[in-house]
Design an enzyme around this catalytic site. Structure first.
Site, PDB file in Angstrom:
ATOM      1  N   LYS A  54     -67.587 -18.350   6.803  1.00 15.12           N
ATOM      2  CA  LYS A  54     -68.853 -19.360   6.387  1.00 15.12           C
ATOM      3  C   LYS A  54     -68.754 -19.663   4.798  1.00 15.12           C
ATOM      4  O   LYS A  54     -69.025 -20.753   4.475  1.00 15.12           O
ATOM      5  CB  LYS A  54     -70.022 -18.739   6.638  1.00 15.12           C
ATOM      6  CG  LYS A  54     -70.300 -18.704   8.310  1.00 15.12           C
ATOM      7  CD  LYS A  54     -71.450 -17.837   8.803  1.00 15.12           C
ATOM      8  CE  LYS A  54     -71.542 -17.880  10.323  1.00 15.12           C
ATOM      9  NZ  LYS A  54     -72.535 -17.015  10.708  1.00 15.12           N
ATOM     10  N   GLN A  98     -77.241 -13.031   9.227  1.00 14.66           N
ATOM     11  CA  GLN A  98     -76.104 -12.687  10.001  1.00 14.66           C
ATOM     12  C   GLN A  98     -76.583 -11.632  11.194  1.00 14.66           C
ATOM     13  O   GLN A  98     -77.029 -10.603  10.860  1.00 14.66           O
ATOM     14  CB  GLN A  98     -74.710 -12.298   9.445  1.00 14.66           C
ATOM     15  CG  GLN A  98     -73.827 -12.050  10.265  1.00 14.66           C
ATOM     16  CD  GLN A  98     -73.231 -13.343  10.740  1.00 14.66           C
ATOM     17  OE1 GLN A  98     -72.953 -14.429  10.230  1.00 14.66           O
ATOM     18  NE2 GLN A  98     -72.777 -13.350  12.208  1.00 14.66           N
ATOM     19  N   ASP A 121     -79.429 -21.807  11.444  1.00 15.40           N
ATOM     20  CA  ASP A 121     -78.867 -21.225  12.627  1.00 15.40           C
ATOM     21  C   ASP A 121     -79.467 -22.076  13.567  1.00 15.40           C
ATOM     22  O   ASP A 121     -78.832 -22.147  14.861  1.00 15.40           O
ATOM     23  CB  ASP A 121     -79.212 -19.766  12.601  1.00 15.40           C
ATOM     24  CG  ASP A 121     -78.004 -18.919  12.740  1.00 15.40           C
ATOM     25  OD1 ASP A 121     -76.731 -19.553  12.548  1.00 15.40           O
ATOM     26  OD2 ASP A 121     -78.082 -17.654  12.263  1.00 15.40           O
TER      27      ASP A 121
END
Length: 286
Positions: A54, A98, A121
């Site tokens: 990422k 995460q 997300d």
């Protein structure tokens, strides 16, 4: 029949280039580059790989990116406090915590604490609710990436029969909503589903997200079907495989995603699109 390969790496590269051009246009107009903060708790090896991917993607498109690493024994209260600080920062457009998180932290509570318009997300109940109502903004990255892959086949999805194997909040459930928006008829299967193979055999589109190596067998798949393999499993010899028996299924399917190089790059590319959208929404509010 030999399936055509849906090359997620190539499609994701095109998306990154589009995002990079939009970032350049923002800067030319006097706007800041989008800013993404990734929070990593602990030292899960898989999470570390995902986070590096990422960060690399952010650098490629010109985002401002920041990684905040916390020890595995971080308390829930400390993580909530950090999210409050990030929510308040004007230079942060997107926040990504995460997953998975250590056992002492409630993942749902953390997700709900992120400001919905910074939830890149797409997991916050506000964003999921908008998806339910067919008014999506920040969409869960993997299902949205799958829809981009399906669009690249050129197949008209309206009226197609789709089967999703797996009902997780991250993939299965939002995947159902994405396919419904595309006017597919969708069946969601899980560990208690009876006659699973028969249900898959009737599908024009199969999305496998069950987390079991090579779970979907060739004789389950309808000739010419589109097979999307979301799974990524590390075997004892260190190799990676998906939830689909790729070589065997490719002899029957019309389209198939490889593992690695299929859905994974699309998830990261969609994260970039979400972060750019979050930055645009931030600018409109300012």
């Amino acid at each position: 029949m030999t399936a055509q390969i849906l090359d997620g790496r190539a499609i994701a590269a095109d998306i990154r280039e589009q995002v990079r051009r939009q970032v350049d246009a923002r800067r030319a107009a006097g706007q800041d580059a989008p800013g993404l903060v990734v929070v990593l708790v602990g030292e899960n090896p898989a999470s570390q790989v995902y986070v590096r991917n990422k960060q690399k993607a952010c650098q490629q498109v010109g985002f401002r990116s920041e990684l905040l690493q916390l020890p595995a024994d971080t308390s829930q209260a400390r993580l909530l406090q950090l999210i409050e600080q990030l929510n308040a920062r004007d230079d942060v457009d997107g926040i990504l915590v995460q997953l998975p998180l250590p056992a002492q932290i409630n993942e749902d509570l953390i997700t709900e604490h992120i400001t919905p318009t910074k939830d890149v997300d797409g997991f916050h109940p506000w964003n999921m609710g908008r998806l339910v109502l067919r008014q999506p903004l920040l969409r869960p990255c993997t299902p949205k990436g799958v829809m981009t892959l399906l669009a690249c086949t050129g197949i008209d999805l309206v009226g197609k029969d789709a089967v999703i194997i797996g009902q997780s909040n991250i993939v299965g459930r939002p995947m159902l909503l994405e396919l419904l928006m595309a006017r597919c008829t969708v069946t969601v299967c899980h560990s208690k589903t009876q006659h699973l193979a028969d249900k898959v055999r009737g599908a024009d589109i199969v999305v496998a997200a069950v987390g079991v190596p090579r779970f979907v067998e060739a004789d389950w798949v309808k000739s010419g079907a589109v097979v999307i393999d979301v799974g990524i499993n590390r075997m004892q010899d260190g190799s990676l495989c998906g939830d689909v028996d790729t070589d065997a299924v490719a002899a029957r399917a019309g389209w198939i995603t490889p593992v690695p190089g299929g859905v994974g790059p699309m998830t990261v590319a969609t994260l970039l699109q979400n972060t750019l959208l979050a930055a645009d929404m931030h600018d409109r509010r300012s």
